[in-house]
Design a protein around this motif. Structure first.
Motif, mmCIF file in Angstrom:
data_model
loop_
_atom_site.group_PDB
_atom_site.id
_atom_site.type_symbol
_atom_site.label_atom_id
_atom_site.label_comp_id
_atom_site.label_asym_id
_atom_site.label_seq_id
_atom_site.Cartn_x
_atom_site.Cartn_y
_atom_site.Cartn_z
ATOM 1 N N VAL A 55 12.283 44.758 -71.950
ATOM 2 C CA VAL A 55 13.106 45.887 -72.398
ATOM 3 C C VAL A 55 12.253 46.848 -73.228
ATOM 4 O O VAL A 55 12.322 48.073 -73.066
ATOM 5 C CB VAL A 55 14.317 45.382 -73.220
ATOM 6 N N SER A 57 8.969 47.256 -73.106
ATOM 7 C CA SER A 57 7.966 47.930 -72.280
ATOM 8 C C SER A 57 8.574 49.076 -71.487
ATOM 9 O O SER A 57 7.975 50.140 -71.340
ATOM 10 C CB SER A 57 7.322 46.933 -71.314
ATOM 11 N N ARG A 58 9.784 48.863 -70.983
ATOM 12 C CA ARG A 58 10.449 49.932 -70.228
ATOM 13 C C ARG A 58 10.699 51.142 -71.122
ATOM 14 O O ARG A 58 10.524 52.284 -70.716
ATOM 15 C CB ARG A 58 11.777 49.417 -69.625
ATOM 16 N N LEU A 61 7.553 53.218 -71.893
ATOM 17 C CA LEU A 61 7.178 54.159 -70.828
ATOM 18 C C LEU A 61 7.996 55.442 -70.922
ATOM 19 O O LEU A 61 7.471 56.536 -70.740
ATOM 20 C CB LEU A 61 7.350 53.504 -69.449
ATOM 21 N N VAL A 64 6.587 57.262 -74.444
ATOM 22 C CA VAL A 64 5.208 57.442 -74.914
ATOM 23 C C VAL A 64 4.743 58.892 -74.845
ATOM 24 O O VAL A 64 4.173 59.407 -75.819
ATOM 25 C CB VAL A 64 4.238 56.455 -74.209
ATOM 26 N N VAL A 65 5.010 59.587 -73.752
ATOM 27 C CA VAL A 65 4.538 60.977 -73.675
ATOM 28 C C VAL A 65 5.349 61.906 -74.592
ATOM 29 O O VAL A 65 4.752 62.691 -75.326
ATOM 30 C CB VAL A 65 4.492 61.472 -72.211
ATOM 31 N N PRO A 66 6.696 61.794 -74.597
ATOM 32 C CA PRO A 66 7.439 62.623 -75.558
ATOM 33 C C PRO A 66 6.985 62.411 -77.003
ATOM 34 O O PRO A 66 6.881 63.374 -77.762
ATOM 35 C CB PRO A 66 8.892 62.173 -75.363
ATOM 36 N N GLY A 95 2.538 43.656 -72.005
ATOM 37 C CA GLY A 95 3.186 44.686 -71.197
ATOM 38 C C GLY A 95 3.440 45.949 -72.009
ATOM 39 O O GLY A 95 3.347 47.070 -71.495
ATOM 40 N N LEU A 98 -0.005 47.757 -72.808
ATOM 41 C CA LEU A 98 -0.609 48.427 -71.651
ATOM 42 C C LEU A 98 -0.022 49.810 -71.391
ATOM 43 O O LEU A 98 -0.686 50.664 -70.816
ATOM 44 C CB LEU A 98 -0.492 47.544 -70.404
ATOM 45 N N VAL A 99 1.219 50.048 -71.838
ATOM 46 C CA VAL A 99 1.790 51.386 -71.688
ATOM 47 C C VAL A 99 1.018 52.366 -72.568
ATOM 48 O O VAL A 99 0.567 53.419 -72.113
ATOM 49 C CB VAL A 99 3.287 51.392 -72.056
ATOM 50 N N SER A 102 -2.715 52.704 -71.363
ATOM 51 C CA SER A 102 -2.856 53.518 -70.148
ATOM 52 C C SER A 102 -2.714 54.995 -70.461
ATOM 53 O O SER A 102 -3.480 55.833 -69.975
ATOM 54 C CB SER A 102 -1.803 53.115 -69.107
ATOM 55 N N ALA A 103 -1.725 55.320 -71.299
ATOM 56 C CA ALA A 103 -1.519 56.725 -71.676
ATOM 57 C C ALA A 103 -2.710 57.235 -72.483
ATOM 58 O O ALA A 103 -3.182 58.363 -72.268
ATOM 59 C CB ALA A 103 -0.224 56.865 -72.467
ATOM 60 N N THR B 65 4.765 45.375 -65.073
ATOM 61 C CA THR B 65 3.708 45.807 -65.990
ATOM 62 C C THR B 65 2.693 46.699 -65.290
ATOM 63 O O THR B 65 2.315 47.756 -65.799
ATOM 64 C CB THR B 65 3.011 44.583 -66.611
ATOM 65 N N ARG B 68 4.036 50.134 -64.440
ATOM 66 C CA ARG B 68 4.088 50.988 -65.642
ATOM 67 C C ARG B 68 2.720 51.535 -66.022
ATOM 68 O O ARG B 68 2.609 52.640 -66.543
ATOM 69 C CB ARG B 68 4.657 50.195 -66.821
ATOM 70 N N ALA B 72 2.419 55.340 -66.676
ATOM 71 C CA ALA B 72 2.043 55.834 -68.012
ATOM 72 C C ALA B 72 0.803 56.720 -67.896
ATOM 73 O O ALA B 72 0.731 57.795 -68.512
ATOM 74 C CB ALA B 72 1.780 54.667 -68.968
ATOM 75 N N ARG B 75 1.872 60.075 -66.056
ATOM 76 C CA ARG B 75 2.646 60.985 -66.904
ATOM 77 C C ARG B 75 1.774 61.585 -67.997
ATOM 78 O O ARG B 75 1.907 62.765 -68.334
ATOM 79 C CB ARG B 75 3.815 60.239 -67.551
ATOM 80 N N ALA B 76 0.892 60.759 -68.587
ATOM 81 C CA ALA B 76 0.015 61.266 -69.650
ATOM 82 C C ALA B 76 -0.983 62.277 -69.086
ATOM 83 O O ALA B 76 -1.294 63.279 -69.738
ATOM 84 C CB ALA B 76 -0.706 60.112 -70.336
ATOM 85 N N TYR B 187 12.167 49.626 -60.343
ATOM 86 C CA TYR B 187 12.086 48.220 -60.776
ATOM 87 C C TYR B 187 12.837 47.295 -59.814
ATOM 88 O O TYR B 187 12.397 46.198 -59.522
ATOM 89 C CB TYR B 187 12.673 48.073 -62.179
ATOM 90 N N PRO B 191 15.751 43.576 -66.550
ATOM 91 C CA PRO B 191 15.056 42.561 -67.354
ATOM 92 C C PRO B 191 15.914 41.300 -67.409
ATOM 93 O O PRO B 191 17.136 41.389 -67.402
ATOM 94 C CB PRO B 191 14.956 43.207 -68.742
#
Ligand SMILES: [Zn+2]
Lengths: 330, 197
Positions: A55, A57-58, A61, A64-66, A95, A98-99, A102-103, B65, B68, B72, B75-76, B187, B191
């Protein structure tokens, strides 16, 4: 405004997603916080009584950018004016980490910036190095949060040495579990702290396990509370809830303070500091009047502390970080 | 128009650099490496991230994972480079790479992600309705080869690239770019904690 000065560059963008806060911040090399945006997921996880990794990690995503857009805007900073991107690499929920990682890699790559992979624990310690009242090593540091309970010897700002840790639950976890048993909801630390003020901490005597060395153990305490609550009728529990919260909190705080003093003595530490979410606890703050506490907004997970730690961490120059992975523990 | 496409949803992450329909280069590695692959592709083409005109990302289904990680990053990048971003399902890219075949992605827990009447679903491999001799591709087809062959499926050799959702097909299938935040992972499962409630 020192805007023109800031726009000259050399700003650090920090990103933190190791648990349930999605956070981004912009910090100057001398430790001034230009922005510190934290989007807490506490409400999202409240109905589960704790952080659910998938939950979390979702949600990271989605946010993160906002969040990083907001951090840059609030700091009046452009990506082009950044000196480096700092990001939590671990430890934490993989998990979730990694978000953010990655960003962070993407933002750094887009601008050919160096990336600074930061250890989350180092980040908490580095919350003490930020303006307006930074402290300098050496000091003994208690890091107590929902995920960690550590005694750390800090000799210089770039490093730390763990002296002791919890063998089971973290102190913040003990607060959360206690709050759940008392029907106080999640997150539990603030709720217990509030209710404890109305209770008598001497009304119950909760034992805290004495473990070897400088380690901690909180699982027995939680069990003791469980048994006590189980033996109370609903009416009694209602009446005694504040007393239970006060006694339970006192037991946790006493265990932390005792270990801090032992560690300080053993390591001849002249200075004590406290960081992490539990550092916001009012009884702990009162019990260690001589200690330096992280400022309240920097106690829970945030990205300013990650950007702060980056100032003392070797950056990975472009393009060496593009295949970087996160780590769960360590 | 220079397009960077990548898909990290399955065990093998793929990337491609495409200029006006011409594939300039492709890579296959793993999710954590996908931006390193992208950098190599750009370098080989003598280009820079700033030269990109469009991003396309695989939206899964696959590992939560790993999916995402791609989303991620995409989007970035869209934010940092001010680029349009389009999402393409991993199943659609697999199907485009093996015309006529059924895409089958490993979903863990003895299940697969696949298409039923064009819609993505999660199902037990033994319950797929296959035409006699129907070809199945994807890491799920490799993993459940025995089960699927017993149902009459034909499955290419494990090392065949037909099993990879190759990013050149993402670039090919990409529709109009949308708001990057609207490019969401597929997905197909809640979850566990939500399911338990
Ligand atoms: Zn933390």
């Amino acid at each position: 405004m020192e805007g023109s000065n800031q726009r000259a560059g050399r700003l650090i963008l920090g990103i933190e997603t190791s648990c349930d806060e999605t956070a981004a911040a912009v910090v100057t090399p001398d430790g001034r916080i230009l922005s510190n945006v934290i989007s807490s997921q506490a409400e999202l996880h409240a109905r589960f009584g704790g952080v659910v990794p998938e939950v979390a990690s979702r949600r990271h995503l989605e946010l993160v950018v906002p969040v990083l857009r907001e951090a840059l805007a609030e700091a009046d900073a452009e990506l082009e004016t950044l000196d480096a991107v700092a990001v939590t690499q671990g430890p934490g929920l993989v998990g979730a980490l990694l978000v953010g990682l990655s960003a962070a890699k993407a933002v750094a790559w887009a601008n050919r910036l160096p990336l600074v992979p930061v250890n989350h624990l180092h980040g908490h310690v580095a919350s003490l190095y930020l303006q307006p009242e930074p402290i300098e090593p050496p000091f003994l540091c208690l890091l107590a949060s929902g995920g960690h309970t550590l005694l750390i010897d800090v000799a210089e700002p770039g490093g730390f040495r763990v002296l002791g840790t919890t063998l089971d639950d973290a102190a913040g976890e003990a607060f959360d579990k206690g709050a759940r048993l008392l029907g106080l909801g999640y997150p539990g630390g603030a709720a217990i702290d509030r209710l404890a003020r109305e209770g008598d901490s001497g009304s119950y005597d909760f034992p805290v396990a004495r473990v070897h060395g400088l380690d901690f153990s909180f699982s027995g305490l939680k069990t003791a509370l469980l048994y006590t609550v189980r033996d109370l009728s609903e009416d009694e529990l209602e009446r005694r809830r504040a007393d239970l919260a006060a006694a339970y909190q006192r037991a946790i705080v006493r265990a932390l303070v005792a270990r801090v003093h032992e560690a300080a003595e053993q390591n001849a530490a002249s200075r004590i500091a406290v960081v992490g979410g539990v550092a916001a606890n009012s009884e702990l703050r009162a019990a260690l009047p001589e200690a330096a506490f992280a400022p309240l907004p920097l106690c829970t997970d945030n990205a300013a502390m990650i950007a702060s730690a980056a100032r003392y961490t070797e950056a990975v120059p472009f393009p060496g970080y593009l295949a970087l992975d996160a780590y769960a523990s360590g | 128009m220079l397009t960077l496409a990548f898909d990290t949803a399955t065990g093998v992450a793929t990337s491609a650099l495409v200029r006006d329909g011409e594939v300039l280069g492709e890579r296959a590695s793993r999710a954590a490496r996908v931006l390193a692959d992208a950098e190599e592709l750009l370098q080989q083409a003598g280009a820079d991230p700033r030269d990109l005109n469009r991003l396309v990302v695989g939206t899964g289904p696959g590992s939560f994972t790993a999916t995402r990680m791609g989303l991620a990053a995409a989007r970035a990048l869209a934010f940092a480079l001010e680029l349009p971003l389009a999402g393409v399902s991993t199943l659609a890219a697999l199907a485009a790479g093996a015309p006529g075949a059924l895409p089958v992605v490993d979903a863990g827990r003895r299940e697969v992600f696949t298409l039923v009447d064009g819609a993505p679903v999660v199902a037990a491999p033994g319950q797929l309705r296959l035409e006699p001799g129907e070809t199945c591709v994807g890491d799920g087809a490799i993993r459940y080869r025995d089960v699927l062959e017993a149902l009459g499926a034909r499955i290419p050799a494990g090392e065949s690239e037909l099993h990879l959702p190759r990013a050149r097909f993402h670039a090919e299938l990409a529709g109009e770019p949308v708001d990057p935040e609207a490019v969401e992972p597929l997905y197909l499962r809640l979850p566990d904690a939500e399911q338990a409630r």
